[in-house]
Scaffold this motif. Structure first.
Motif, PDB file in Angstrom:
ATOM      1  N   TYR A 297      -7.992  35.596  17.247  1.00 34.26           N
ATOM      2  CA  TYR A 297      -8.238  36.752  16.603  1.00 34.26           C
ATOM      3  C   TYR A 297      -6.710  37.596  16.738  1.00 34.26           C
ATOM      4  O   TYR A 297      -5.782  37.159  17.351  1.00 34.26           O
ATOM      5  CB  TYR A 297      -9.192  37.562  17.563  1.00 34.26           C
ATOM      6  N   LEU A 298      -6.586  38.508  15.870  1.00 29.89           N
ATOM      7  CA  LEU A 298      -5.588  39.370  15.921  1.00 29.89           C
ATOM      8  C   LEU A 298      -5.827  40.818  16.544  1.00 29.89           C
ATOM      9  O   LEU A 298      -6.993  41.175  16.607  1.00 29.89           O
ATOM     10  CB  LEU A 298      -5.056  39.711  14.458  1.00 29.89           C
ATOM     11  N   VAL A 299      -4.689  41.342  17.129  1.00 35.68           N
ATOM     12  CA  VAL A 299      -5.018  42.970  17.712  1.00 35.68           C
ATOM     13  C   VAL A 299      -3.826  43.571  17.018  1.00 35.68           C
ATOM     14  O   VAL A 299      -2.826  43.435  17.300  1.00 35.68           O
ATOM     15  CB  VAL A 299      -4.826  42.892  19.226  1.00 35.68           C
ATOM     16  N   ILE A 300      -4.278  44.601  16.111  1.00 36.64           N
ATOM     17  CA  ILE A 300      -3.529  45.546  15.341  1.00 36.64           C
ATOM     18  C   ILE A 300      -3.301  46.930  15.999  1.00 36.64           C
ATOM     19  O   ILE A 300      -4.590  47.434  16.044  1.00 36.64           O
ATOM     20  CB  ILE A 300      -3.868  45.483  14.070  1.00 36.64           C
ATOM     21  N   ASP A 301      -2.167  47.244  16.243  1.00 34.98           N
ATOM     22  CA  ASP A 301      -2.049  48.703  17.113  1.00 34.98           C
ATOM     23  C   ASP A 301      -0.826  49.402  15.918  1.00 34.98           C
ATOM     24  O   ASP A 301       0.214  48.863  15.770  1.00 34.98           O
ATOM     25  CB  ASP A 301      -1.480  48.484  18.443  1.00 34.98           C
ATOM     26  N   GLN A 302      -1.198  50.445  15.355  1.00 38.07           N
ATOM     27  CA  GLN A 302      -0.523  51.409  14.701  1.00 38.07           C
ATOM     28  C   GLN A 302      -0.015  52.483  15.404  1.00 38.07           C
ATOM     29  O   GLN A 302      -0.878  53.329  15.784  1.00 38.07           O
ATOM     30  CB  GLN A 302      -1.117  51.906  13.521  1.00 38.07           C
ATOM     31  N   THR A 303       1.224  52.763  15.440  1.00 35.55           N
ATOM     32  CA  THR A 303       2.025  53.567  16.246  1.00 35.55           C
ATOM     33  C   THR A 303       2.783  54.656  15.487  1.00 35.55           C
ATOM     34  O   THR A 303       3.030  54.142  14.262  1.00 35.55           O
ATOM     35  CB  THR A 303       2.669  53.350  17.550  1.00 35.55           C
ATOM     36  N   GLU A 304       3.493  55.564  15.871  1.00 35.79           N
ATOM     37  CA  GLU A 304       4.194  56.482  14.943  1.00 35.79           C
ATOM     38  C   GLU A 304       5.320  55.645  14.573  1.00 35.79           C
ATOM     39  O   GLU A 304       5.994  55.713  13.393  1.00 35.79           O
ATOM     40  CB  GLU A 304       4.766  57.579  15.923  1.00 35.79           C
ATOM     41  N   ALA A 305       6.106  54.867  15.336  1.00 33.59           N
ATOM     42  CA  ALA A 305       7.210  54.284  14.983  1.00 33.59           C
ATOM     43  C   ALA A 305       7.075  52.938  14.360  1.00 33.59           C
ATOM     44  O   ALA A 305       8.091  52.447  13.633  1.00 33.59           O
ATOM     45  CB  ALA A 305       8.049  53.870  16.433  1.00 33.59           C
ATOM     46  N   MET A 306       6.004  52.237  14.688  1.00 33.85           N
ATOM     47  CA  MET A 306       5.778  50.752  14.102  1.00 33.85           C
ATOM     48  C   MET A 306       4.348  50.426  14.217  1.00 33.85           C
ATOM     49  O   MET A 306       3.732  51.198  14.789  1.00 33.85           O
ATOM     50  CB  MET A 306       6.805  49.685  14.686  1.00 33.85           C
ATOM     51  N   THR A 307       4.265  49.240  13.652  1.00 36.60           N
ATOM     52  CA  THR A 307       2.877  48.387  13.829  1.00 36.60           C
ATOM     53  C   THR A 307       3.173  47.284  14.349  1.00 36.60           C
ATOM     54  O   THR A 307       3.930  46.250  14.012  1.00 36.60           O
ATOM     55  CB  THR A 307       1.990  48.469  12.573  1.00 36.60           C
ATOM     56  N   THR A 308       2.490  46.941  15.488  1.00 41.24           N
ATOM     57  CA  THR A 308       2.293  45.652  16.322  1.00 41.24           C
ATOM     58  C   THR A 308       1.140  44.805  15.874  1.00 41.24           C
ATOM     59  O   THR A 308      -0.087  45.408  16.014  1.00 41.24           O
ATOM     60  CB  THR A 308       2.451  46.026  17.771  1.00 41.24           C
ATOM     61  N   VAL A 309       1.337  43.465  15.718  1.00 39.96           N
ATOM     62  CA  VAL A 309       0.184  42.481  15.674  1.00 39.96           C
ATOM     63  C   VAL A 309       0.285  41.457  16.779  1.00 39.96           C
ATOM     64  O   VAL A 309       1.288  40.741  16.777  1.00 39.96           O
ATOM     65  CB  VAL A 309       0.216  41.795  14.336  1.00 39.96           C
ATOM     66  N   ASP A 310      -0.823  41.256  17.515  1.00 39.30           N
ATOM     67  CA  ASP A 310      -0.659  40.408  18.631  1.00 39.30           C
ATOM     68  C   ASP A 310      -1.527  39.150  18.128  1.00 39.30           C
ATOM     69  O   ASP A 310      -2.689  39.363  17.928  1.00 39.30           O
ATOM     70  CB  ASP A 310      -1.017  40.937  19.946  1.00 39.30           C
ATOM     71  N   VAL A 311      -1.252  38.064  18.289  1.00 38.47           N
ATOM     72  CA  VAL A 311      -1.878  36.843  17.968  1.00 38.47           C
ATOM     73  C   VAL A 311      -2.519  36.138  18.985  1.00 38.47           C
ATOM     74  O   VAL A 311      -1.985  35.762  19.917  1.00 38.47           O
ATOM     75  CB  VAL A 311      -1.371  35.736  17.036  1.00 38.47           C
ATOM     76  N   ASN A 312      -3.763  35.994  19.211  1.00 41.33           N
ATOM     77  CA  ASN A 312      -4.424  35.243  20.214  1.00 41.33           C
ATOM     78  C   ASN A 312      -5.432  33.993  19.917  1.00 41.33           C
ATOM     79  O   ASN A 312      -6.017  34.243  19.038  1.00 41.33           O
ATOM     80  CB  ASN A 312      -5.380  36.305  21.002  1.00 41.33           C
TER      81      ASN A 312
END
Length: 495
Positions: A297-312
């Motif tokens: 699965y992916l975990v997608i976090d959208q913040t003011e500065a950037m978007t991070t995608v974590d792969v598990n």
């Protein structure tokens, strides 16, 4: 690859979905009370020039003043980007903003980025007006060709045809779009004549209109979708509104008659988005976690500065060994990330944390898969090599709000933090506030109003602490539960 475009129209909202091989890839939304303004041209008035930022705020009639940087004013050879197509034209260093603008000056500008969050719209003075096959650059003489047209002979033919036609219509610059590939000279001539008429109207309105007036407004979403999204792979454009269908048919008959048979009125009983499972996909696109078929699965976090995608890897155990399992998961994740970026319309800086791989060839293949999957994206993307920490950094051009920010708002209970204080934490905050209030003000009794959960905890688990506090302060304290109060909210009232 089969592709369809679905247009869903309701009185206050229009939505366009791009379906590839039965899966939702893109979603565009336009609401009657808040249409996007990208592409609109205004006669603005410079509100304030800021030398320290090399920029100015310009009033164009929107809710907030828009932002114009010096780099977007001075270019000897202006380029333009349309749906990820960029003319490789150099941008010289900007002159000092004070040499270019003054407070109160009228200026013709175009919106290149919608207002996002607390930021106003982003402007440019380098105007570009798109049509079906071309983009007009009225302040330039350059003829550029989309990098997506790869056949050299076709690139040469298109450039030669457009150069000749441009000389007959004011000698303006043009970018030849991907859709122009294989089109006859007659079709390009019609586009150039249309763009020339539009620019003449813009120039006339620019002279006659007062400040903060709109000089040119881009097409409505259904018409833009037909103009920009139809490619050779698109089999049908299905519309569930008779009125919108007629408007599309008229537009297509005038500008692209060969596509008329692809526009189809949908009159089925089930809502068109339900039929294709689009509503469910939209709901899933608002979740942080994205399941992969393999069990990862992916975990997608959208913040003011950037978007991070974590792969598990999740529950994916693989068939051979750990390295192979990781590699297969990362390959699947690379394709899923590309789709999610398009679907969620995520832009700006994006950091992807793939699962660590030891084999350099596996890293190269994962990166190639990501780049290949992003090739279908209409927005311009740039992908960099794996960093020393094993992260992939990339950028995606952002012109409008992400899907989540269009459809959602921060949770009123946690204010977007994603968590709330425990009832225990709030209880001790209340005790501290009671002590603070008694020391500052005279009162015989105190009333505390809080959420039912917090009051229940205080009266059940903290009754001894309340009795000790009453004895210490010499005051009577009463607690009242109110359903309207969120878990972190409370008031201490002096009686």
């Amino acid at each position: 690859m089969s592709e369809e475009i679905l247009v869903n129209v309701t009185p206050r909202e229009t939505r366009v979905a791009v379906i590839e091989n039965g899966m939702l890839q893109e979603l565009h939304i336009e609401r009657g009370w808040r249409r996007g303004v990208v592409g609109n041209i205004y006669k603005g008035k410079v509100q304030r020039v800021m030398p320290g930022m090399q920029a100015a705020f310009v009033e164009v009639g929107l809710d907030r003043a828009a932002f114009l940087h010096a780099n977007d004013i001075v270019r000897s050879s202006p380029g333009a980007v349309v749906e990820g197509e960029e003319a490789p034209l150099p941008t010289p260093p900007a002159a000092p903003i004070m040499d270019l603008l003054r407070d109160g000056q009228d200026i013709v500008v175009q919106v290149v980025k919608d207002p996002i969050g607390s930021k106003g719209a982003r402007l440019t003075t380098q105007i570009s007006i798109p049509s079906r096959y071309l983009v007009l650059l009225p302040q330039s003489k350059v003829i550029g060709v989309s990098a997506r047209i790869e056949d050299e002979a076709e690139r040469h033919r298109l450039k030669q045809v457009v150069t000749e036609l441009a000389g007959l219509h004011g000698g303006h610059g043009y970018i030849i779009r991907t859709n122009a590939e294989g089109q006859p000279a007659e079709a390009l001539a019609e586009d150039i004549a249309y763009l020339s008429r539009v620019w003449n109207v813009v120039e006339r309105r620019g002279r006659e209109s007062p400040s903060c007036s709109i000089l040119y407004e881009d097409l409505s979403l259904p018409l833009r979708a037909v103009r920009d999204l139809i490619r050779k792979d698109v089999e049908k454009v299905k519309v569930d509104s008779k009125e919108t269908h007629e408007r599309l048919q008229a537009f297509v008959a005038k500008y692209m008659p060969v596509l008329a048979e692809r526009i189809e009125l949908y009159s089925g009983e089930r809502p068109i988005f339900d039929l294709y499972g689009v509503e469910d996909e939209i709901g899933r696109a608002l979740d942080k976690q994205v399941p992969l078929k393999s069990g990862g699965y992916l975990v997608i976090d959208q913040t003011e500065a950037m978007t991070t995608v974590d792969v598990n890897t999740g529950s994916f155990l693989g068939q051979r060994n750990l390295e192979e399992t990781v590699y297969r998961t990362n390959l699947e994740a690379a394709q899923a990330v590309a789709r999610q970026l398009r679907l969620r319309n995520l832009g700006g800086i994006i950091i992807i944390d793939f699962i660590d791989m030891d084999d350099p060839e596996h890293r190269r293949q994962v990166l190639r898969t990501l780049e290949k999957s992003l090739a279908k994206d209409h927005a311009k993307t740039t992908v960099y090599e794996f960093s020393p920490l094993g992260l992939v950094e990339m950028t995606r051009k952002r012109t409008v709000e992400s899907l989540a920010r269009q459809l959602s708002e921060p949770c009123p209970e946690c204010s977007g933090r994603g968590s709330i204080k425990t009832t225990e934490t709030v209880t001790y905050e209340i005790f501290r506030e009671i002590t603070r209030a008694v020391r500052q003000f005279e009162a015989a009794r105190l009333l505390v109003i809080a959420s039912p959960k917090v009051v229940a905890r205080i009266t059940d688990e903290e009754s001894t602490a309340v009795a000790e506090l009453e004895e210490f302060l010499g005051k009577s304290i009463r607690f009242q539960a109110d359903e309207q109060y969120l878990q972190e909210q409370f008031d201490v009232v002096l009686l």
